[in-house]
Design a protein around this motif. Sequence first.
Motif, mmCIF file in Angstrom:
data_model
loop_
_atom_site.group_PDB
_atom_site.id
_atom_site.type_symbol
_atom_site.label_atom_id
_atom_site.label_comp_id
_atom_site.label_asym_id
_atom_site.label_seq_id
_atom_site.Cartn_x
_atom_site.Cartn_y
_atom_site.Cartn_z
ATOM 1 N N ASP A 29 0.730 -1.905 11.842
ATOM 2 C CA ASP A 29 0.399 -2.407 13.172
ATOM 3 C C ASP A 29 1.317 -1.839 14.261
ATOM 4 O OD1 ASP A 29 -1.634 -3.908 12.098
ATOM 5 O OD2 ASP A 29 -0.454 -5.752 11.960
ATOM 6 N N GLY A 30 2.404 -1.169 13.853
ATOM 7 C CA GLY A 30 3.379 -0.648 14.814
ATOM 8 C C GLY A 30 3.056 0.761 15.280
ATOM 9 N N GLU A 31 3.969 1.303 16.042
ATOM 10 C CA GLU A 31 3.780 2.631 16.642
ATOM 11 C C GLU A 31 3.879 3.771 15.632
ATOM 12 O OE1 GLU A 31 2.822 3.442 19.833
ATOM 13 O OE2 GLU A 31 2.404 1.294 19.751
ATOM 14 N N GLY A 32 4.684 3.592 14.568
ATOM 15 C CA GLY A 32 4.941 4.678 13.627
ATOM 16 C C GLY A 32 3.697 5.230 12.954
ATOM 17 N N LEU A 33 2.692 4.403 12.735
ATOM 18 C CA LEU A 33 1.473 4.846 12.049
ATOM 19 C C LEU A 33 0.253 4.790 12.969
ATOM 20 C CD1 LEU A 33 2.145 3.143 8.597
ATOM 21 C CD2 LEU A 33 2.401 5.554 9.182
ATOM 22 N N ARG A 34 0.499 4.898 14.259
ATOM 23 C CA ARG A 34 -0.584 4.804 15.243
ATOM 24 C C ARG A 34 -1.662 5.862 15.017
ATOM 25 N NH1 ARG A 34 -0.031 5.248 21.700
ATOM 26 N NH2 ARG A 34 0.384 3.049 21.574
ATOM 27 N N SER A 35 -1.264 7.120 14.756
ATOM 28 C CA SER A 35 -2.269 8.182 14.603
ATOM 29 C C SER A 35 -3.148 7.932 13.372
ATOM 30 C CB SER A 35 -1.619 9.555 14.523
ATOM 31 O OG SER A 35 -0.795 9.652 13.395
ATOM 32 N N MET A 36 -2.579 7.426 12.284
ATOM 33 C CA MET A 36 -3.383 7.114 11.111
ATOM 34 C C MET A 36 -4.355 5.975 11.432
ATOM 35 S SD MET A 36 -2.457 5.386 7.495
ATOM 36 C CE MET A 36 -2.267 3.882 8.391
ATOM 37 N N ARG A 37 -3.851 4.956 12.127
ATOM 38 C CA ARG A 37 -4.678 3.807 12.508
ATOM 39 C C ARG A 37 -5.844 4.275 13.391
ATOM 40 N NH1 ARG A 37 -0.735 0.679 14.501
ATOM 41 N NH2 ARG A 37 -1.039 1.318 16.636
ATOM 42 N N GLN A 38 -5.566 5.138 14.364
ATOM 43 C CA GLN A 38 -6.624 5.641 15.248
ATOM 44 C C GLN A 38 -7.645 6.458 14.471
ATOM 45 O OE1 GLN A 38 -4.109 7.544 18.210
ATOM 46 N NE2 GLN A 38 -4.879 6.114 19.764
ATOM 47 N N SER A 39 -7.144 7.279 13.549
ATOM 48 C CA SER A 39 -8.040 8.117 12.753
ATOM 49 C C SER A 39 -9.015 7.256 11.944
ATOM 50 C CB SER A 39 -7.211 8.994 11.812
ATOM 51 O OG SER A 39 -8.041 9.679 10.920
ATOM 52 N N LEU A 40 -8.511 6.183 11.345
ATOM 53 C CA LEU A 40 -9.383 5.309 10.549
ATOM 54 C C LEU A 40 -10.380 4.553 11.417
ATOM 55 C CD1 LEU A 40 -6.852 3.857 7.945
ATOM 56 C CD2 LEU A 40 -8.676 5.510 7.512
ATOM 57 N N THR A 41 -9.930 4.018 12.533
ATOM 58 C CA THR A 41 -10.834 3.211 13.359
ATOM 59 C C THR A 41 -11.861 4.061 14.096
ATOM 60 O OG1 THR A 41 -9.176 3.155 15.126
ATOM 61 C CG2 THR A 41 -9.252 1.264 13.638
ATOM 62 N N GLU A 42 -11.546 5.329 14.348
ATOM 63 C CA GLU A 42 -12.517 6.217 15.007
ATOM 64 C C GLU A 42 -13.661 6.599 14.074
ATOM 65 O OE1 GLU A 42 -10.200 9.517 16.418
ATOM 66 O OE2 GLU A 42 -9.361 8.366 18.086
ATOM 67 N N LYS A 43 -13.442 6.510 12.769
ATOM 68 C CA LYS A 43 -14.461 6.920 11.800
ATOM 69 C C LYS A 43 -15.533 5.875 11.577
ATOM 70 C CE LYS A 43 -11.521 10.188 9.448
ATOM 71 N NZ LYS A 43 -10.773 10.532 8.255
ATOM 72 N N SER A 44 -15.286 4.659 12.023
ATOM 73 C CA SER A 44 -16.302 3.625 11.851
ATOM 74 C C SER A 44 -16.150 2.571 12.932
ATOM 75 C CB SER A 44 -16.180 2.969 10.474
ATOM 76 O OG SER A 44 -17.103 1.916 10.370
ATOM 77 N N SER A 45 -17.230 2.311 13.634
ATOM 78 C CA SER A 45 -17.197 1.283 14.688
ATOM 79 C C SER A 45 -17.199 -0.116 14.075
ATOM 80 C CB SER A 45 -18.407 1.447 15.614
ATOM 81 O OG SER A 45 -19.605 1.323 14.858
ATOM 82 N N MET A 46 -17.399 -0.198 12.761
ATOM 83 C CA MET A 46 -17.452 -1.495 12.090
ATOM 84 C C MET A 46 -16.056 -2.036 11.761
ATOM 85 S SD MET A 46 -20.563 -0.728 9.466
ATOM 86 C CE MET A 46 -20.635 -2.404 8.898
#
Length: 193
Positions: A29-46
């Motif tokens: 949930d923090g800043e360190g893994l932001r790019s991974m989090r964005q990559s996962l959430t961009e792949k599915s709107s669900m």
Amino acid sequence: MMNQPNSLYQVFNDKEDGGFTENLKRSLDGEGLRSMRQSLTEKSSMISWSGLSEDIKTKAGDLLSVTIPDILIRAWNKAGILNKYVNREKYDPEEVFLIELKEHTVSSKHKPYLDVEVNNKSIGRINVDVDLEILVKGGILKIQDARIRQLRTGTLKISGAIHCEGLEITKKESKEIKIPGKIALGEGIPIAP
């Protein structure tokens, strides 16, 4: 190991610092893994990230389900130090052999991961790296019929670190852990030649 850590999860999930699962969720949930989090959430709107990070936290303990005896026995097998006991002509399967362990360090690396799926379709992977060192002092292995049947009194000291996608999640160094009496290994773990 009676009230002692028996698995990687127990070693790294110390409540004093929040434990592995809480630290992982905080990192996700923090800043360190932001790019991974964005990559996962961009792949599915669900995907709702808060729900997904909670699911990941729930499953994270499974990543560390490897037991300390399994790690040690795998290392001893890989080093070949017990291979001679596989020879059943020389080492009668009915006879019990007690092998005294000298002080040594077992280094172990594990690369578990979580596949993130939506509607049975993979949208990404969360990679975890576990680096571990186990200092073994004393102890006796009971071997019979090319199987390690029991580990008897000695001490262990475990240290290591866990990283998720390159970000350190937790780091531990245990106190000396006394192996109380005997750890029975049931039917035994085969010695791999």
